[in-house]
Design a protein around this motif. Sequence first.
Motif, PDB file in Angstrom:
ATOM      1  N   LYS A 240       0.868  -1.253  -0.002  1.00 11.96           N
ATOM      2  CA  LYS A 240      -0.004  -0.120  -0.144  1.00 11.96           C
ATOM      3  C   LYS A 240       0.824   1.296  -0.090  1.00 11.96           C
ATOM      4  N   MET A 241       2.036   1.172   0.767  1.00 17.78           N
ATOM      5  CA  MET A 241       2.913   2.196   0.716  1.00 17.78           C
ATOM      6  C   MET A 241       3.365   2.675  -0.630  1.00 17.78           C
ATOM      7  N   GLU A 244       1.565   5.473  -2.343  1.00 12.35           N
ATOM      8  CA  GLU A 244       1.256   6.776  -1.635  1.00 12.35           C
ATOM      9  C   GLU A 244       1.790   7.950  -2.664  1.00 12.35           C
ATOM     10  N   LYS A 245       1.160   9.065  -2.455  1.00 13.46           N
ATOM     11  CA  LYS A 245       1.279  10.134  -3.160  1.00 13.46           C
ATOM     12  C   LYS A 245       2.640  10.715  -3.253  1.00 13.46           C
ATOM     13  N   SER A 246       3.446  10.850  -2.075  1.00 12.85           N
ATOM     14  CA  SER A 246       4.774  11.269  -1.985  1.00 12.85           C
ATOM     15  C   SER A 246       5.807  10.491  -2.813  1.00 12.85           C
ATOM     16  N   ARG A 248       4.753   8.445  -5.518  1.00 10.41           N
ATOM     17  CA  ARG A 248       4.200   7.725  -6.866  1.00 10.41           C
ATOM     18  C   ARG A 248       4.852   8.163  -7.881  1.00 10.41           C
TER      19      ARG A 248
END
Length: 448
Positions: A240-241, A244-246, A248
Amino acid sequence: MSSSKAFNSRYIIGISFISALGGYLFGFDFAVISGALPFLRTQFALDPVWEGFLTGSLALGCIVGCLIAGNLADRYGRKPGLMVAALIFAVSSIGIAFSQTLTYFIVLRFAAGIGVGMASMLCPMYIAEVSPAEVRGRNVAINQLTVVIGILITNLVNYFLADAGSDAWRWMFGLGAVPSAVFLIGVIWLPESPRWLMKSGQEERAQQVLNKIGSLEFVDTTMKAIEKSLAGNTAKQSYKMVFEKSVRPAVIVGITLAVFQQFCGINVVFNYTSTIFESVGANLDRQLFETVSIGVVNLVFTLLAMWQVDKLGRRPLMLVGSLGLSVLYIVLAVALQNHFPAGLVSIFVLLAISTYAISLAPVTWVLISEIFPNKIRGVASSVAIVSLWGAYFILVFTFPILAKSLGTYGPFYLYAGICFLGFLFVKARVKETKGKTLEELEENLIRH
């Protein structure tokens, strides 16, 4: 930057080479099929679909291996993962040699793929984590060097075994047990990755490893940088991590480069050398000789890439490689379509191999080992390399089918188009990473 700090170069190169023996096994399993296919077609009466599936079954195992390795490497360390990969290699090599049915062969080639997948992910990651920034590109490229040495030696062995009768393929596969044993013994002597040790709270052990790698100043700077990158990142890694947007942007680049390295089409040349040269009238001896020529050129230009990757940088090599392949594939397709002599086809094939070997082959693995933040490097590398092996399966599974319907030359027009699209992607999205520490790259990612 840390150019003023002294490094124990001999030690760093030594542990990089031992780890990179996993690359040799990757090269072995990758190349052995090219020499064995003419025998396997007869042994198992293969049609184009089964020929593609038999060749690609390695990639399906690789996908499983990557998924296992990501979890194993983050939970127990990089070293245990490398040991498991070596054991799988050894057992599967012997098992394949004794295969009596197609099903048994494919199951064991799938198992070999698990070992290849684990090694293809863990070896570059391990080398990146033990190497100072100044030499990281060259050291990660050592893994690619051992891959191509594995390909060359395997092609030579296949060439000399070709006259051993209809069971020659059994010897081709069975001999893989020898380098597997050497790799396993070597891994026992490797230190654990200092970055993994820090992440798992073993600062003292991490410091001991770093002391062997470089000066006190290097140890101090590196430990502080790792601590900073891990601060607040104590959560267990999960897939899932990765989304993450940061992080991606890095993940998108990593996955796209991994898929492009396969869809660029060069592995069709490696795996189906005999098919390509058979289409222009070459006999079996000439087909197997071409696999050796490919291995030699691949090795020479990989050495050139190792020399240049930390000088020229990653981005220029990727741009030249993708555009160069696009042009060469069109020329190769025309040569095959018009039944040029085998010697002339060989020149275009070897030019394509040399272009790939100095660019996409080593640089993709270097970038995948560098661009992900410390906190998700294990699972993010796993996702990227799973994508790579998925693309490899699609490539080698579809080639015999496409070659039958379009002619052997047809798919190369398609690969030329993909290479041009890859060139545009690298130009737009890939940033230079040479000379920066893993932690500096992470800071740049966060800022962007």
